[in-house]
Design an enzyme around this catalytic site. Structure first.
Site, PDB file in Angstrom:
ATOM      1  CG  PHE A  73      -0.564   0.799   2.353  1.00  0.00           C
ATOM      2  CD1 PHE A  73       0.311   0.300   3.301  1.00  0.00           C
ATOM      3  CD2 PHE A  73      -1.055   2.081   2.521  1.00  0.00           C
ATOM      4  CE1 PHE A  73       0.694   1.060   4.392  1.00  0.00           C
ATOM      5  CE2 PHE A  73      -0.684   2.850   3.611  1.00  0.00           C
ATOM      6  CZ  PHE A  73       0.199   2.342   4.544  1.00  0.00           C
ATOM      7  CE  LYS A  74       4.721   1.650   4.850  1.00  0.00           C
ATOM      8  NZ  LYS A  74       4.108   0.334   5.085  1.00  0.00           N
ATOM      9  CG  ASP A  75       3.704   0.700  -4.570  1.00  0.00           C
ATOM     10  OD1 ASP A  75       4.867   1.110  -4.405  1.00  0.00           O
ATOM     11  OD2 ASP A  75       3.424  -0.477  -4.843  1.00  0.00           O
TER      12      ASP A  75
END
Ligand SMILES: *Cc1c(COP(=O)(O)O)cnc(C)c1O
Length: 496
Positions: free
Chosen positions: A111-113
Site C-alpha cells: 500500500f505504500k505505493d
C-alpha cells in the site's frame, strides 16, 4: 481558502503545504498538521461516478491549497497511471462479510505505493514553487515496504538522491531482494545491524543535526523525508477511503449517509490516521479499528490511554507492523489535545526520555471513542489466512490477515455488524512463505521466489510483474553498517 500547516510541537511554525512537504519533519522534531481538516463539499454520489484520479484531485486540492489545479493534476496523473496493474487503482473485493480494499496494485505490490508514487512529483513541484536550488536527498528508514516504494518512486528523478536504511534481519527475503536490486544512479540502500525503530531514530537524529545540515547546504544538498511522517505521504492516503465509500454507495452496497467501519493493519499509524482524516472531512465512517500484531503497543494505548514503548520487541510474519514507536500517533495526540503544541511536545519528550506517556482516560473517551484497538497473535493471523482462503477462495497477505482477524474478534465481542472495509495492504505474493505455510501448502524445498508459482496455482491469480522482475535482477546494493555509523555512511555517499 488557504490552508496552512503547523508543527505538532510549535504552532508558531506556520508553513504552506509545499513548504511542509519539502521540510518533511519540522525543525523542532514535530510533525506538520493542517490547521484544520477541510470539509469535503462534493456530494458522495458525485464522487461515486469519478475515477480514482478525479477523486484524488477533489481530496488533495482541499489540503494542498498552494498548488495550482494544473500542478496538482499533473502530479496525480503522473502517479496513478499504468504503473498500477488495474485502472481502478484501488479495487474493493467482497469476501465473507467484509470488503477488502486492495491497496497493493502499484509497483511494489504494497500500500505504500499509494502515497509514494505521488510524493516525488509533489516534492519536485514544491521545490520549484519555493525556488529551491539544492538537490533533494531523501533519507528514509524502512520496515520493508516504504524503502522499495520510495526507491521506485524516486529512481532517476532529476535533482534527487535517495538513501534507504533497513534492518538487515528484519525484512522478508522478497522485500530485501526488491531493495538491493533497485536500479537508478541516485539510489542507495544500506542494511543496519539493528531493528526498524533504531533505523528510524537514526534517521530522525540526522534530520536534527545542525552541523550536518550546514555541510549538506555547502555541498548543494538538503534532506527531505519520504517516511510516513511527511504530510505529502499522509494526504494521498485519505483519497482511497473517500474513493472506497463512494464506490460502495455507487454500487448500491450501502445507502446515502450509511456509516461504515474501517479496519486497518497498523504500524506507524499513517494509514489509519488517513482514515480518521477522511472521517473528519465528512465521510460517514463510524469506528476505526486499529489492528496490531503481537507488537500491540497501540492496543494497550487505546484501552488505557498509556503509551508505553518499554516492552519486548517481536519479529512477526507481518514485519511492516513490527513497530514500537508509531510516529504518526503524534498527530492524533495533537488533535486530542486540541492542537496544544506545548503539551504535545511534553508528551513526546516523555516518550523519548522515559519511554511512556499517558492521556487521561476521560479525554480519550471523549475525543476518540471512535477508535478501537485490537491485536492478533501469530497463530490467529495464520488461522485467518486459512479461514478466508477456505471460506472464500481468496488469499490475503499476513498484514491484511491481522486486520481481518481483529475485525472478526471485534464483531464477536461487540456484535457490531456495520459494513466494514478492511485495508488490504500487501499482495500475498510479497509474503509468500508465511501465506503458504498458513494455508498448509508450504514447500520447504522451494525458495520464496519459486514458491510464488505454487501460490499462483493455489490462488488462481497471476504472479505480479513486481515479482517477475526481481527474479533474475542483479544485486546492486551491498552496504551494511552499525546503527551509530549511519551519519558516516550518508557523508560518504554524498561526499561531504
Ligand atoms: C507500512 C505497512 C503497514 C502499516 O501502515 P502504517 O501506515 O505504518 O500504520 C501495514 N501493512 C503493510 C503491508 C505495510 O507496508
Amino acid at each position: 481558502m488557504e490552508l496552512n500547516y503547523v508543527s505538532t510541537r510549535n504552532r508558531a511554525d506556520q508553513k504552506t503545504a509545499s513548504e511542509a512537504i519539502l521540510q518533511g519533519l519540522a525543525p523542532d522534531g514535530g510533525l506538520y498538521v493542517p490547521t484544520e481538516i477541510p470539509k469535503l463539499d462534493v456530494p458522495m454520489a458525485k464522487l461515486g461516478e469519478m475515477t480514482y484520479q478525479e477523486v484524488a484531485y477533489e481530496v488533495m486540492s482541499r489540503f494542498f491549497t498552494d498548488f495550482t489545479e494544473e500542478e496538482l493534476k499533473h502530479c496525480i496523473n503522473s502517479a496513478y497511471d499504468s504503473k498500477f496493474d488495474t485502472t481502478e487503482i484501488a479495487p474493493l473485493v467482497a469476501a465473507g462479510d467484509a470488503y477488502y480494499l486492495e491497496l497493493f496494485h502499484g509497483k511494489t505490490i504494497a500500500f505504500k505505493d499509494m502515497a509514494l508514487s505521488i510524493l516525488p512529483y509533489l516534492m519536485i513541484t514544491s521545490a520549484r514553487k519555493n525556488q529551491i536550488k539544492n538537490d533533494i536527498v531523501i533519507l528514509t528508514a524502512t520496515s520493508g515496504d516504504t524503502g522499495k516504494a520510495a526507491l521506485a518512486g524516486f529512481a532517476d528523478v532529476p535533482g534527487t538522491k535517495i538513501i534507504v536504511f533497513y534492518p538487515k534481519d528484519g525484512v522478508s527475503d522478497i522485500q530485501k531482494r526488491q531493495m538491493v536490486t533497485q536500479k537508478g544512479d541516485n539510489t542507495f540502500v544500506v542494511g543496519i545491524n539493528g531493528n526498524f525503530d533504531q533505523a528510524q531514530t537514526g534517521v530522525k537524529k540526522m534530520f536534527n543535526d545542525a552541523e550536518m545540515k550546514n555541510d549538506l547546504d555547502a555541498a548543494g544538498f538538503q534532506f527531505s523525508s519520504a517516511n510516513s511522517i511527511n504530510i505529502g505521504r499522509l494526504i494521498p492516503q485519505v483519497v482511497y477511503y473517500v474513493f472506497a465509500y463512494a464506490r460502495l454507495l455507487n454500487s448500491g452496497e450501502i445507502e446515502e449517509g450509511q456509516k461504515i467501519n474501517v479496519t486497518v493493519p497498523t504500524g506507524n499509524f499513517g494509514n489509519i490516521l488517513a482514515a480518521y482524516y477522511a472521517k473528519n472531512m465528512g465521510v460517514p465512517i463510524d469506528r476505526l479499528i486499529c489492528a496490531s500484531n503481537k507488537n500491540n503497543v497501540l492496543t494497550d494505548f487505546f484501552a488505557s490511554g498509556t503509551y508505553d514503548r518499554r516492552r519486548d520487541f517481536y519479529l512477526t510474519m507481518s514485519p511492516s507492523m513490527d513497530i514500537l514507536i508509531s510516529s504518526n500517533l503524534e498527530r492524533l495526540i495533537n488533535l486530542i489535545l486540541d492542537g496544544d503544541d506545548k503539551k504535545t511536545a511534553e508528551e513526546m519528550k516523555k516518550l523519548a526520555e522515559e519511554g511512556s506517556y499517558s492521556i487521561p482516560k476521560e479525554i480519550l473517551d471523549q475525543k476518540i471513542a471512535d477508535f478501537y484497538g485490537g491485536f492478533a497473535s501469530e497463530e490467529e493471523t495464520a488461522a485467518e489466512i486459512k479461514a478466508v482462503y477456505e471460506d472464500c477462495g481468496y488469499v490475503i497477505d499476513t498484514h491484511t490477515a491481522v486486520a481481518s482477524a481483529v475485525y472478526k474478534k471485534y464483531v464477536d465481542k461487540t456484535g457490531d455488524k456495520t459494513s466494514t472495509v478492511i485495508a488490504s495492504t500487501a499482495s500475498p505474493y510479497k509474503f509468500t512463505r508465511s501465506v503458504m505455510q498458513a494455508i498448509g501448502q508450504d514447500r520447504p524445498e522451494l525458495s520464496d521466489l519459486e514458491l510464488t508459482d505454487v501460490l499462483s496455482e493455489v490462488a488462481n491469480t497471476e504472479i505480479p510483474a513486481a515479482i517477475v522482475e526481481i527474479r533474475d535482477a542483479e544485486v546492486r546494493h551491498k552496504t551494511i553498517c552499525e546503527v551509530d555509523e549511519m551519519p558516516k555512511v550518508v557523508r560518504e555517499i554524498l561526499n561531504i
